[in-house]
Scaffold this motif. Sequence first.
Motif: not given
Length: 250
Positions: A92-119
Amino acid sequence: MKRAATLFFIAIITFAVVFFIMRPDVWSEIWLWLIGFAGVIIQAVRKLASPILGDKKKAEESAKTQDANLLGNLANSQKSAELRELAKDQFQGVTLTVLRYSDDGTTTVGLLYLNGFFYCYTLEDAHRDVKIAGGTRIPSGKYEIDFNRADTELTLKYRTANPEWFTYHLEIKNIHGFQGVYIHNGGTHQDTEGCLLVSDSLSVSDAAKSLTNSRNTFKRLYTYLKTEIDKGTKVRIIVRDEAWFAKLNA
Protein backbone atom coordinates in the motif's frame (compact mmCIF):
# COMPACT_ATOMS: atom_id res chain seq x y z
CA MET A 1 -61.06 -80.73 -34.29
CA LYS A 2 -58.19 -78.54 -35.39
CA ARG A 3 -59.66 -78.42 -38.89
CA ALA A 4 -63.05 -77.34 -37.57
CA ALA A 5 -61.43 -74.60 -35.48
CA THR A 6 -59.48 -73.38 -38.48
CA LEU A 7 -62.59 -73.28 -40.64
CA PHE A 8 -64.43 -71.41 -37.88
CA PHE A 9 -61.64 -68.81 -37.60
CA ILE A 10 -61.63 -68.32 -41.39
CA ALA A 11 -65.39 -67.91 -41.38
CA ILE A 12 -65.19 -65.22 -38.69
CA ILE A 13 -62.49 -63.32 -40.59
CA THR A 14 -64.50 -63.58 -43.82
CA PHE A 15 -67.64 -62.35 -42.07
CA ALA A 16 -65.76 -59.44 -40.50
CA VAL A 17 -64.27 -58.39 -43.83
CA VAL A 18 -67.64 -58.53 -45.62
CA PHE A 19 -69.31 -56.74 -42.73
CA PHE A 20 -66.81 -53.87 -42.67
CA ILE A 21 -67.05 -53.55 -46.46
CA MET A 22 -70.81 -53.26 -46.20
CA ARG A 23 -70.71 -51.01 -43.12
CA PRO A 24 -67.64 -48.73 -43.32
CA ASP A 25 -69.14 -46.38 -40.71
CA VAL A 26 -68.83 -49.11 -38.10
CA TRP A 27 -65.14 -49.59 -39.05
CA SER A 28 -64.37 -45.92 -38.41
CA GLU A 29 -65.97 -46.13 -34.96
CA ILE A 30 -64.05 -49.26 -34.10
CA TRP A 31 -60.81 -47.66 -35.39
CA LEU A 32 -61.34 -44.67 -33.12
CA TRP A 33 -62.08 -47.02 -30.24
CA LEU A 34 -58.86 -48.94 -30.92
CA ILE A 35 -56.86 -45.68 -30.93
CA GLY A 36 -58.44 -44.64 -27.65
CA PHE A 37 -57.79 -48.06 -26.15
CA ALA A 38 -54.13 -47.85 -27.19
CA GLY A 39 -53.87 -44.46 -25.48
CA VAL A 40 -55.28 -45.95 -22.27
CA ILE A 41 -52.74 -48.77 -22.41
CA ILE A 42 -49.85 -46.34 -22.96
CA GLN A 43 -50.98 -44.15 -20.06
CA ALA A 44 -51.26 -47.22 -17.79
CA VAL A 45 -47.77 -48.31 -18.77
CA ARG A 46 -46.41 -44.85 -17.97
CA LYS A 47 -48.03 -44.91 -14.54
CA LEU A 48 -46.60 -48.33 -13.82
CA ALA A 49 -43.15 -47.26 -14.99
CA SER A 50 -43.18 -43.81 -13.35
CA PRO A 51 -41.40 -44.92 -10.14
CA ILE A 52 -38.56 -46.38 -12.19
CA LEU A 53 -38.42 -43.43 -14.58
CA GLY A 54 -38.70 -41.03 -11.66
CA ASP A 55 -35.75 -42.64 -9.93
CA LYS A 56 -33.77 -42.45 -13.15
CA LYS A 57 -34.67 -38.78 -13.59
CA LYS A 58 -33.70 -38.04 -10.01
CA ALA A 59 -30.41 -39.81 -10.56
CA GLU A 60 -29.76 -37.73 -13.70
CA GLU A 61 -30.63 -34.50 -11.87
CA SER A 62 -28.40 -35.54 -8.97
CA ALA A 63 -25.54 -36.21 -11.39
CA LYS A 64 -26.06 -32.82 -13.00
CA THR A 65 -26.04 -31.17 -9.57
CA GLN A 66 -22.83 -32.97 -8.65
CA ASP A 67 -21.23 -31.87 -11.92
CA ALA A 68 -22.33 -28.27 -11.30
CA ASN A 69 -20.94 -28.41 -7.76
CA LEU A 70 -17.67 -29.83 -9.09
CA LEU A 71 -17.37 -27.08 -11.69
CA GLY A 72 -18.23 -24.52 -9.04
CA ASN A 73 -15.55 -25.87 -6.75
CA LEU A 74 -13.01 -25.77 -9.58
CA ALA A 75 -13.98 -22.17 -10.37
CA ASN A 76 -13.70 -21.27 -6.70
CA SER A 77 -10.32 -22.98 -6.52
CA GLN A 78 -9.12 -21.02 -9.56
CA LYS A 79 -10.46 -17.81 -8.06
CA SER A 80 -8.76 -18.63 -4.78
CA ALA A 81 -5.48 -19.21 -6.63
CA GLU A 82 -5.84 -15.82 -8.29
CA LEU A 83 -6.60 -14.21 -4.96
CA ARG A 84 -3.57 -15.91 -3.44
CA GLU A 85 -1.47 -14.57 -6.29
CA LEU A 86 -2.77 -11.07 -5.66
CA ALA A 87 -2.29 -11.51 -1.94
CA LYS A 88 1.44 -11.97 -2.51
CA ASP A 89 1.72 -8.24 -3.13
CA GLN A 90 -0.29 -6.27 -0.61
CA PHE A 91 1.87 -3.17 -0.87
CA GLN A 92 0.00 0.00 0.00
CA GLY A 93 1.79 3.08 -1.20
CA VAL A 94 3.51 4.64 -4.21
CA THR A 95 5.19 2.36 -6.73
CA LEU A 96 7.75 3.47 -9.30
CA THR A 97 8.48 0.93 -12.02
CA VAL A 98 11.51 1.10 -14.30
CA LEU A 99 11.36 -0.93 -17.51
CA ARG A 100 14.81 -0.99 -19.04
CA TYR A 101 14.70 -1.50 -22.79
CA SER A 102 18.16 -0.68 -24.19
CA ASP A 103 21.74 -1.18 -23.05
CA ASP A 104 24.48 -0.26 -25.54
CA GLY A 105 27.31 -1.28 -23.25
CA THR A 106 27.74 2.23 -21.92
CA THR A 107 24.27 3.56 -21.22
CA THR A 108 20.98 1.96 -20.21
CA VAL A 109 17.72 3.74 -21.02
CA GLY A 110 14.26 2.84 -19.79
CA LEU A 111 10.73 3.92 -19.06
CA LEU A 112 9.55 5.08 -15.63
CA TYR A 113 5.97 4.39 -14.57
CA LEU A 114 4.30 5.99 -11.56
CA ASN A 115 1.59 3.77 -10.07
CA GLY A 116 1.16 2.03 -13.42
CA PHE A 117 1.15 5.12 -15.66
CA PHE A 118 4.02 6.30 -17.84
CA TYR A 119 5.83 9.21 -16.23
CA CYS A 120 9.20 9.82 -17.92
CA TYR A 121 12.41 8.30 -19.29
CA THR A 122 15.32 6.98 -17.26
CA LEU A 123 19.04 6.78 -17.90
CA GLU A 124 21.60 4.64 -16.05
CA ASP A 125 25.00 3.11 -16.45
CA ALA A 126 25.32 -0.17 -18.33
CA HIS A 127 25.08 -3.68 -16.93
CA ARG A 128 28.39 -5.24 -16.01
CA ASP A 129 29.06 -8.80 -14.91
CA VAL A 130 31.77 -7.47 -12.63
CA LYS A 131 30.82 -4.23 -10.89
CA ILE A 132 32.78 -1.10 -11.68
CA ALA A 133 32.31 1.44 -8.91
CA GLY A 134 30.41 4.46 -10.14
CA GLY A 135 29.90 2.88 -13.57
CA THR A 136 27.41 0.01 -13.10
CA ARG A 137 23.63 0.01 -12.95
CA ILE A 138 21.89 -1.60 -9.99
CA PRO A 139 20.46 -5.14 -10.29
CA SER A 140 16.79 -5.59 -11.12
CA GLY A 141 14.49 -6.07 -8.15
CA LYS A 142 12.17 -4.36 -5.68
CA TYR A 143 13.59 -1.71 -3.40
CA GLU A 144 12.44 0.83 -0.85
CA ILE A 145 12.78 4.53 -1.56
CA ASP A 146 13.29 6.97 1.28
CA PHE A 147 15.37 10.00 2.11
CA ASN A 148 19.03 9.60 2.95
CA ARG A 149 18.95 12.07 5.82
CA ALA A 150 22.64 12.81 5.78
CA ASP A 151 24.27 16.06 4.73
CA THR A 152 26.54 14.56 2.11
CA GLU A 153 28.55 16.71 -0.28
CA LEU A 154 26.06 15.99 -3.09
CA THR A 155 23.09 16.72 -0.82
CA LEU A 156 24.50 20.08 0.22
CA LYS A 157 25.17 20.90 -3.44
CA TYR A 158 21.57 20.15 -4.44
CA ARG A 159 20.11 21.97 -1.43
CA THR A 160 22.17 25.09 -2.18
CA ALA A 161 21.04 25.05 -5.82
CA ASN A 162 17.38 24.35 -4.96
CA PRO A 163 16.68 25.70 -1.46
CA GLU A 164 12.94 26.22 -2.11
CA TRP A 165 12.09 22.54 -2.57
CA PHE A 166 15.08 20.22 -1.96
CA THR A 167 16.00 18.81 1.47
CA TYR A 168 17.61 15.35 1.22
CA HIS A 169 18.27 12.94 -1.62
CA LEU A 170 15.82 10.22 -2.50
CA GLU A 171 17.77 7.00 -2.02
CA ILE A 172 17.07 3.53 -3.45
CA LYS A 173 17.79 1.45 -0.38
CA ASN A 174 18.93 -2.05 0.52
CA ILE A 175 20.64 -2.89 -2.78
CA HIS A 176 23.09 -5.72 -2.40
CA GLY A 177 26.59 -4.45 -3.15
CA PHE A 178 25.47 -0.85 -3.67
CA GLN A 179 24.97 2.17 -1.46
CA GLY A 180 24.25 5.84 -1.97
CA VAL A 181 22.13 5.19 -5.09
CA TYR A 182 19.94 8.23 -5.65
CA ILE A 183 17.27 9.43 -8.05
CA HIS A 184 18.34 12.78 -9.48
CA ASN A 185 18.72 14.84 -12.63
CA GLY A 186 21.54 14.67 -15.20
CA GLY A 187 22.36 14.41 -18.87
CA THR A 188 24.47 11.34 -19.72
CA HIS A 189 25.83 8.19 -18.10
CA GLN A 190 28.77 10.28 -16.88
CA ASP A 191 26.35 11.99 -14.47
CA THR A 192 24.88 8.84 -13.00
CA GLU A 193 27.62 7.31 -10.81
CA GLY A 194 25.36 4.26 -10.65
CA CYS A 195 22.28 6.35 -9.87
CA LEU A 196 18.97 6.75 -11.73
CA LEU A 197 18.48 9.87 -13.87
CA VAL A 198 14.99 10.99 -14.93
CA SER A 199 13.71 13.25 -17.72
CA ASP A 200 10.73 13.95 -19.96
CA SER A 201 13.02 14.04 -23.01
CA LEU A 202 15.46 11.45 -24.32
CA SER A 203 17.88 11.99 -27.19
CA VAL A 204 19.18 8.93 -29.04
CA SER A 205 20.29 10.64 -32.25
CA ASP A 206 23.92 10.75 -31.17
CA ALA A 207 26.13 7.82 -30.28
CA ALA A 208 25.94 8.94 -26.65
CA LYS A 209 22.35 8.81 -25.39
CA SER A 210 21.37 11.80 -23.28
CA LEU A 211 18.52 13.42 -21.38
CA THR A 212 17.22 16.97 -21.71
CA ASN A 213 14.90 18.92 -19.39
CA SER A 214 16.01 16.56 -16.64
CA ARG A 215 16.02 19.16 -13.86
CA ASN A 216 12.36 20.10 -14.31
CA THR A 217 11.29 16.44 -14.45
CA PHE A 218 13.27 15.61 -11.35
CA LYS A 219 11.82 18.60 -9.46
CA ARG A 220 8.27 17.49 -10.30
CA LEU A 221 8.91 13.89 -9.27
CA TYR A 222 10.85 14.88 -6.15
CA THR A 223 8.21 17.25 -4.80
CA TYR A 224 5.49 14.64 -5.33
CA LEU A 225 7.43 11.87 -3.59
CA LYS A 226 8.52 14.23 -0.79
CA THR A 227 4.88 15.08 -0.07
CA GLU A 228 3.98 11.39 0.07
CA ILE A 229 6.94 10.43 2.26
CA ASP A 230 6.27 13.32 4.64
CA LYS A 231 2.70 12.00 5.01
CA GLY A 232 4.07 8.60 5.97
CA THR A 233 3.32 6.91 2.65
CA LYS A 234 5.62 4.05 1.72
CA VAL A 235 7.43 4.40 -1.61
CA ARG A 236 9.11 1.61 -3.55
CA ILE A 237 10.73 1.08 -6.91
CA ILE A 238 10.54 -2.04 -9.10
CA VAL A 239 13.37 -2.35 -11.63
CA ARG A 240 13.04 -4.80 -14.51
CA ASP A 241 15.78 -5.64 -16.99
CA GLU A 242 15.37 -5.72 -20.78
CA ALA A 243 13.89 -9.24 -20.67
CA TRP A 244 10.63 -7.89 -19.19
CA PHE A 245 9.09 -7.58 -22.68
CA ALA A 246 9.91 -11.18 -23.59
CA LYS A 247 8.41 -12.39 -20.30
CA LEU A 248 5.31 -10.27 -20.92
CA ASN A 249 4.70 -12.02 -24.24
CA ALA A 250 5.65 -15.52 -23.08
